[in-house]
Design a protein around this motif. Structure first.
Motif, PDB file in Angstrom:
ATOM      1  N   ALA A 164      36.799  40.081  35.077  1.00 60.31           N
ATOM      2  CA  ALA A 164      37.463  39.163  35.638  1.00 60.31           C
ATOM      3  C   ALA A 164      36.812  38.143  36.632  1.00 60.31           C
ATOM      4  O   ALA A 164      36.569  38.561  37.539  1.00 60.31           O
ATOM      5  CB  ALA A 164      38.880  39.748  36.348  1.00 60.31           C
ATOM      6  N   ASP A 166      38.359  35.410  37.230  1.00 64.23           N
ATOM      7  CA  ASP A 166      39.519  34.333  37.197  1.00 64.23           C
ATOM      8  C   ASP A 166      40.032  34.048  38.592  1.00 64.23           C
ATOM      9  O   ASP A 166      41.183  33.707  38.661  1.00 64.23           O
ATOM     10  CB  ASP A 166      40.623  34.894  36.361  1.00 64.23           C
ATOM     11  CG  ASP A 166      40.913  36.362  36.853  1.00 64.23           C
ATOM     12  OD1 ASP A 166      40.244  37.120  37.530  1.00 64.23           O
ATOM     13  OD2 ASP A 166      41.996  36.658  36.041  1.00 64.23           O
ATOM     14  N   SER A 170      43.371  36.008  40.720  1.00 62.04           N
ATOM     15  CA  SER A 170      42.874  36.678  39.564  1.00 62.04           C
ATOM     16  C   SER A 170      43.955  37.703  39.142  1.00 62.04           C
ATOM     17  O   SER A 170      44.634  38.547  39.621  1.00 62.04           O
ATOM     18  CB  SER A 170      41.883  37.629  40.213  1.00 62.04           C
ATOM     19  OG  SER A 170      41.482  38.697  39.309  1.00 62.04           O
ATOM     20  N   ARG A 173      42.963  41.453  39.338  1.00 60.61           N
ATOM     21  CA  ARG A 173      43.206  42.004  40.873  1.00 60.61           C
ATOM     22  C   ARG A 173      44.679  42.285  41.103  1.00 60.61           C
ATOM     23  O   ARG A 173      44.908  43.283  41.596  1.00 60.61           O
ATOM     24  CB  ARG A 173      42.727  40.753  41.747  1.00 60.61           C
ATOM     25  CG  ARG A 173      42.329  41.582  43.240  1.00 60.61           C
ATOM     26  CD  ARG A 173      41.997  40.769  44.187  1.00 60.61           C
ATOM     27  NE  ARG A 173      42.915  39.586  44.491  1.00 60.61           N
ATOM     28  CZ  ARG A 173      42.799  38.415  44.470  1.00 60.61           C
ATOM     29  NH1 ARG A 173      41.757  37.704  44.151  1.00 60.61           N
ATOM     30  NH2 ARG A 173      43.931  37.671  44.711  1.00 60.61           N
ATOM     31  N   LEU A 305      35.775  43.006  38.947  1.00 61.29           N
ATOM     32  CA  LEU A 305      36.044  41.738  39.407  1.00 61.29           C
ATOM     33  C   LEU A 305      34.832  41.279  39.740  1.00 61.29           C
ATOM     34  O   LEU A 305      33.752  41.835  40.370  1.00 61.29           O
ATOM     35  CB  LEU A 305      36.912  42.092  40.544  1.00 61.29           C
ATOM     36  CG  LEU A 305      38.409  42.572  40.452  1.00 61.29           C
ATOM     37  CD1 LEU A 305      38.959  42.722  41.843  1.00 61.29           C
ATOM     38  CD2 LEU A 305      39.423  41.460  39.861  1.00 61.29           C
ATOM     39  N   ALA A 309      37.277  36.351  42.307  1.00 61.62           N
ATOM     40  CA  ALA A 309      38.229  37.320  42.057  1.00 61.62           C
ATOM     41  C   ALA A 309      38.159  38.618  42.871  1.00 61.62           C
ATOM     42  O   ALA A 309      39.147  39.083  43.492  1.00 61.62           O
ATOM     43  CB  ALA A 309      38.263  37.435  40.655  1.00 61.62           C
TER      44      ALA A 309
END
Lengths: 472, 472
Positions: A164, A166, A170, A173, A305, A309
């Motif tokens: 991830a 993002d 996230s 997360r 992660l 993120a």
């Protein structure tokens, strides 16, 4: 892990996710990247994220790794120092380094992201899927639930590994956090200040209305304004201001008159070149500033992660993107170790990396004070003058904390923090107690003595800290 | 706020929520308390929460405030010190204070909670509703959504003020967290250790099978066992152990044989009086240990977090309940100020209180090291010996960190932490470098000199810290 046909799913095609996809693609993995936004190469970018970013040596190390160093240069506007604006509109420049070649760069988030996307897509086994929002990740099953913004349908993707990238919100997360059986340490710390992006447009000839190759700062102790140049002659301006403290704040700046009055009082020279101020002020969002730390970053060998993120930081050291890019470099060195499983790889990655992302998070908070307050403090200004002299005179032997963090890409952040903080304390003490004087102008011999004294005192401070942090 | 007919809704009828209801009832407010569990006075308590707790002077201050000091005494089993068990089953006692009257108490969570419930219910305008689980709080509207565990129906309660005393899993805190427009700073930090409750039952005559008036510790550096006496002759035993590190851990203790082998090796004297060990070990849950901090605790004047809901800590200082009770005392002193609005009251409360709950959270983490490791360290044992001598000889002039935290209820936790840590460092340094020697037995004049030296060095350390924490 040796089987390069494994499916790696990356969530997020921002700067970090795209760089990671490119690098994993270069390493031969089959990579699918899902991004909630439309393709930024074919759509106007939504507002609310910063338009330009500071790009420096740690970020550049990642560009070297993927072979894009030269192409990125074309996107950069070099900034050699801070140009500090006082309330009369008078300015003074404070360079980032006494070594000529060391500078930071203003770069467009969009342009850099597009370059990375184009490069990653050259690999047939790297594919991007836009307008797919990740809703949650099942980290036991290694599946992710997406919402297709086009068809408005949900779908599930299965992968061998999910990474991830993002960002601050996230989805992985959040899934870690919401799962009650999983011991997930997490912190989010917000500042009482928020930020708002504004702009200074070029004149009708496309020329810059303020000095081009500098990071402009209007430091006012409790708040500040900064401006970074763009390639097109404009500047992206950011106001950092309390939500509710002080005479002027985001909560009480509710009318055009009041905003203009605020700028007229505090940033009169900026106001002169910001005719769109009031309109932009009410059009653009006010966004929060915060630090996110968490652990673990990975769940077994299934999910990881990376970038914001895993560790979102405040923007005051200009290291957010550089740190995220450095994540990819560090993960790449761990992959080189061939540890045999993703779980061992992720574990080794976090073990190596977390101490450094914690350090840059703390350094970024320190720099908030420095930028809005210390830069106008006489003793701080002497310190910078001394450091620039030392860096110029002994380029191989003196590095300020700023230079260690920003220009010494092979020095880990946590080492830069420890040494840099101790050195700062040593220098400030030596200036305060008059051991080091900059008037009359020091000779080379004087500077040599200063350098030795600073090194000695810095080591002494580090030594004392080591003792103090022993048990008890 | 002057209108005592206002409806105050408290979420949670645990120790803190019930004490708060009682105190607000005494002040004349109309209070409704909603609790997810059944009434513990009429039902067997569910397992998973610690059965007994350490009760000391800060908690007692709250009992004085509500007029229950004498009644609580009847529930207490005094513990005068730590009784430290080595691997051979040999023990050594280390008292908590050199002042005779200073001790802590083991108290049953259930009995204390029942006492508070009975007392609170005496006020006609204080009402308890059990089996009502709070699902979320709308802190803009000051309403809470509940699920009635009996009828299985959801319902909404409206109130003038909602105070959440619903512990570590607080529904209000979750609502603060999940709301995206609200800047809520939050951290949860888990230890890599978990805990499991076990027991030592009385013999057939109801007698204690180990020394009654002590807190038993089996410190083993990487893990530890403790036991606290109950009124009925039993002890509640708690094993603190890593989930996955070391030779024995919660993840690999999967068979009865292995559990018994572990206790035989590490806690042989405990094993002798724990015939039910293996059965209990697999029946009782393993629970995590963590610290929770957050800010703000309140939203406008609508809602407030209190007790563990605002600040959950690890149990190693025996201060969790005491800190929650002290919250109520501090809130009561703020109410005495008549600040005119709940918003001003909550703001003043957090401003006064948060620095202290942050401090006890950090102190509790320190004490984990102390209990499982330092208590068996020769220099630490010398330190305790010296401190007990000083407290006995100069009862008005020396207080160990432990005494400041535990027995000095009018000293704020953050002051106890600052002074206590500096004093610990001073004492340990003076013992390590031989300035203070306990052999031959020091005379009163020697002790007087030691005391002065410790005070001097402690102040010096505090002074240096003040300088170091100045800007830069």
């Amino acid at each position: 892990m040796k089987n390069k046909q494994q499916n790696i799913l990356i969530i997020g095609a921002g700067l970090c996710g795209t760089l990671l996809a490119l690098r994993l693609g270069q390493r031969g993995y089959k990579v699918s990247v899902y991004e909630k936004r439309p393709d930024l190469r074919t759509t106007e970018m939504a507002s609310g994220r910063s338009i330009n970013l500071a790009f420096s040596d740690r970020g550049n190390k990642a560009m070297k790794l993927v072979g894009l160093e030269e192409q990125v240069k074309g996107l950069c506007v070099p900034m050699h120092g801070r140009l500090i604006h006082d309330k009369n509109g008078d300015t003074v420049q404070s360079n980032y380094s006494g070594r000529k070649e060391e500078h930071i760069n203003s770069i467009s988030r969009n342009d850099l992201n597009a370059l990375l996307l184009n490069e990653a897509e050259k690999h047939a086994h790297v594919n991007f899927y836009f307008n797919r929002t990740c809703k949650s990740v099942n980290f036991e099953q290694t599946t992710a639930l997406f919402h297709d913004e086009g068809s408005q349908k949900d779908f599930i993707e299965d992968a061998d590994v999910i990474i991830a990238a993002d960002g601050v919100g996230s989805s992985l997360r959040r899934s870690y956090f919401l799962d009650r059986d999983f011991l997930f340490s997490f912190s989010q710390d917000y500042l009482t200040h928020g930020y708002k992006e504004l702009s200074i447009l070029p004149n009708e000839n496309g020329d810059y209305l303020a000095k081009k190759n500098a990071l402009h700062i209007w430091p006012r102790k409790d708040f500040m304004l900064i401006a970074l140049p763009n390639l097109d002659g404009s500047f992206t301006v950011t106001l950092f201001l309390s939500y509710d403290g002080g005479l002027y704040n985001f909560n009480n700046l509710t009318t055009e008159e009041k905003v203009v009055e605020f700028f007229k009082t505090e940033f009169p020279d900026a106001l002169l070149i910001m005719p769109n101020l009031a309109a932009e002020f009410f059009k653009n969002p006010t966004s929060p500033l915060g630090t996110i730390k968490c652990s673990p970053w990975h769940y077994k060998g299934n999910t990881l992660l990376i970038g914001d993120a895993a560790h979102a930081i405040v923007p005051f050291y200009g290291q957010g993107m550089n740190a995220a890019f450095e994540d990819v470099v560090v993960l790449d060195t761990i992959l080189d170790m061939n540890l045999g499983s993703w779980e061992a790889t992720f574990k080794a990655y976090q073990k190596k990396r977390k101490i450094d992302t914690d350090a840059i998070a703390d350094l970024a908070m320190d720099n908030f004070q420095e930028m809005k307050e210390h830069v106008i403090d006489p003793i701080f200004q002497q310190k910078r003058k001394l450091e620039l002299l030392l860096e110029k005179t002994f380029p191989a032997h003196y590095h300020s904390k700023y230079a260690m963090v920003t220009f010494t890409e092979d020095l880990d952040y946590h080492v830069a923090m420890l040494r840099g903080r101790a050195q700062d304390r040593a220098v400030l003490t030596l200036l305060s107690n008059g051991t080091i004087k900059l008037n009359p102008k020091p000779t080379k011999e004087d500077l040599q003595k200063f350098l030795e004294q600073i090194k000695h005192d810095t080591n002494q401070i580090l030594e004392n800290q080591r003792h103090a942090s022993l048990k008890y």
